[in-house]
Write a protein that holds these residues in place. Structure first.
Motif, PDB file in Angstrom:
ATOM      1  N   MET A  84       0.889  -1.153  -0.122  1.00 58.41           N
ATOM      2  CA  MET A  84       0.097  -0.163   0.058  1.00 58.41           C
ATOM      3  C   MET A  84       0.723   1.273  -0.112  1.00 58.41           C
ATOM      4  SD  MET A  84      -1.557   0.084   3.878  1.00 58.41           S
ATOM      5  CE  MET A  84      -0.589   0.448   5.246  1.00 58.41           C
ATOM      6  N   LEU A  85       2.185   1.238   0.400  1.00 59.15           N
ATOM      7  CA  LEU A  85       3.005   2.438   0.227  1.00 59.15           C
ATOM      8  C   LEU A  85       3.066   3.342  -0.824  1.00 59.15           C
ATOM      9  CD1 LEU A  85       6.078   1.255   2.443  1.00 59.15           C
ATOM     10  CD2 LEU A  85       4.247   2.657   3.155  1.00 59.15           C
ATOM     11  N   PRO A  86       3.117   2.762  -2.136  1.00 57.25           N
ATOM     12  CA  PRO A  86       2.929   3.767  -3.102  1.00 57.25           C
ATOM     13  C   PRO A  86       1.579   4.536  -3.142  1.00 57.25           C
ATOM     14  CG  PRO A  86       3.541   1.417  -3.970  1.00 57.25           C
ATOM     15  CD  PRO A  86       3.170   1.496  -2.592  1.00 57.25           C
ATOM     16  N   LYS A  87       0.445   4.098  -3.045  1.00 57.62           N
ATOM     17  CA  LYS A  87      -0.926   4.968  -2.822  1.00 57.62           C
ATOM     18  C   LYS A  87      -0.672   5.921  -1.385  1.00 57.62           C
ATOM     19  CE  LYS A  87      -3.123   2.253  -5.692  1.00 57.62           C
ATOM     20  NZ  LYS A  87      -4.095   2.540  -6.867  1.00 57.62           N
ATOM     21  N   VAL A  88      -0.039   5.408  -0.517  1.00 50.91           N
ATOM     22  CA  VAL A  88       0.045   6.198   0.689  1.00 50.91           C
ATOM     23  C   VAL A  88       0.844   7.461   0.350  1.00 50.91           C
ATOM     24  CG1 VAL A  88       1.025   6.543   3.182  1.00 50.91           C
ATOM     25  CG2 VAL A  88      -0.235   4.519   2.578  1.00 50.91           C
ATOM     26  N   ILE A  89       2.133   7.234  -0.224  1.00 52.97           N
ATOM     27  CA  ILE A  89       2.940   8.255  -0.813  1.00 52.97           C
ATOM     28  C   ILE A  89       2.222   9.325  -1.778  1.00 52.97           C
ATOM     29  CG2 ILE A  89       5.074   8.939  -2.017  1.00 52.97           C
ATOM     30  CD1 ILE A  89       6.138   6.128  -0.773  1.00 52.97           C
ATOM     31  N   GLU A  90       1.642   8.816  -2.648  1.00 48.95           N
ATOM     32  CA  GLU A  90       0.654   9.496  -3.598  1.00 48.95           C
ATOM     33  C   GLU A  90      -0.205  10.450  -3.022  1.00 48.95           C
ATOM     34  OE1 GLU A  90      -0.290  11.360  -6.935  1.00 48.95           O
ATOM     35  OE2 GLU A  90       1.465   9.936  -6.651  1.00 48.95           O
ATOM     36  N   ALA A  91      -0.960   9.824  -2.015  1.00 41.50           N
ATOM     37  CA  ALA A  91      -1.973  10.764  -1.072  1.00 41.50           C
ATOM     38  C   ALA A  91      -1.415  11.778  -0.267  1.00 41.50           C
ATOM     39  CB  ALA A  91      -2.911   9.729  -0.358  1.00 41.50           C
ATOM     40  N   LEU A  92       0.030  11.623   0.075  1.00 37.07           N
ATOM     41  CA  LEU A  92       0.568  12.539   0.871  1.00 37.07           C
ATOM     42  C   LEU A  92       1.097  13.615  -0.017  1.00 37.07           C
ATOM     43  CD1 LEU A  92       2.490  10.283   3.355  1.00 37.07           C
ATOM     44  CD2 LEU A  92       0.474  11.653   3.816  1.00 37.07           C
ATOM     45  N   LYS A  93       1.095  13.533  -1.315  1.00 34.37           N
ATOM     46  CA  LYS A  93       1.918  14.678  -2.253  1.00 34.37           C
ATOM     47  C   LYS A  93       0.850  15.756  -2.316  1.00 34.37           C
ATOM     48  CE  LYS A  93       4.583  11.923  -4.976  1.00 34.37           C
ATOM     49  NZ  LYS A  93       4.918  11.330  -6.339  1.00 34.37           N
TER      50      LYS A  93
END
Length: 93
Positions: A84-93
């Motif tokens: 799930m980390l790629p989606k977390v990182i994208e949401a934090l941008k």
């Protein structure tokens, strides 16, 4: 409401408040259970450890390694967080 910092009720109240405000809720293993106990996962898909699935009463426990549903980012365990980390990182941008 006032609560004793670190108490179970205070933690539960904080989780509920954050979830109701649409804040990012990120957890693994029993994290989704804690979210669910507050009622904020109603109708949301959550990934939980297979042994914890029966404890989910408000959300929808899945067999996926991770689930992203709205502001909820959950993973089954520490070995599946990476999914799930790629989606977390994208949401934090």
């Amino acid at each position: 409401s006032e609560c004793l910092v670190g108490s179970e009720m205070c933690i539960r109240d904080s989780i509920k408040t954050f979830g109701e405000k649409g804040k990012m809720m990120i957890g693994h293993c029993a994290g989704a259970m804690m979210f669910d106990f507050t009622g904020i996962t109603k109708g949301k898909k959550v990934a939980v450890h297979p042994l914890a699935k029966p404890a989910i009463q408000n959300g929808i426990a899945t067999d996926e390694k991770s689930e992203i549903d709205g502001n909820f980012f959950t993973a089954q365990d520490e070995n599946t967080i990476w999914t799930m980390l790629p989606k977390v990182i994208e949401a934090l941008k």
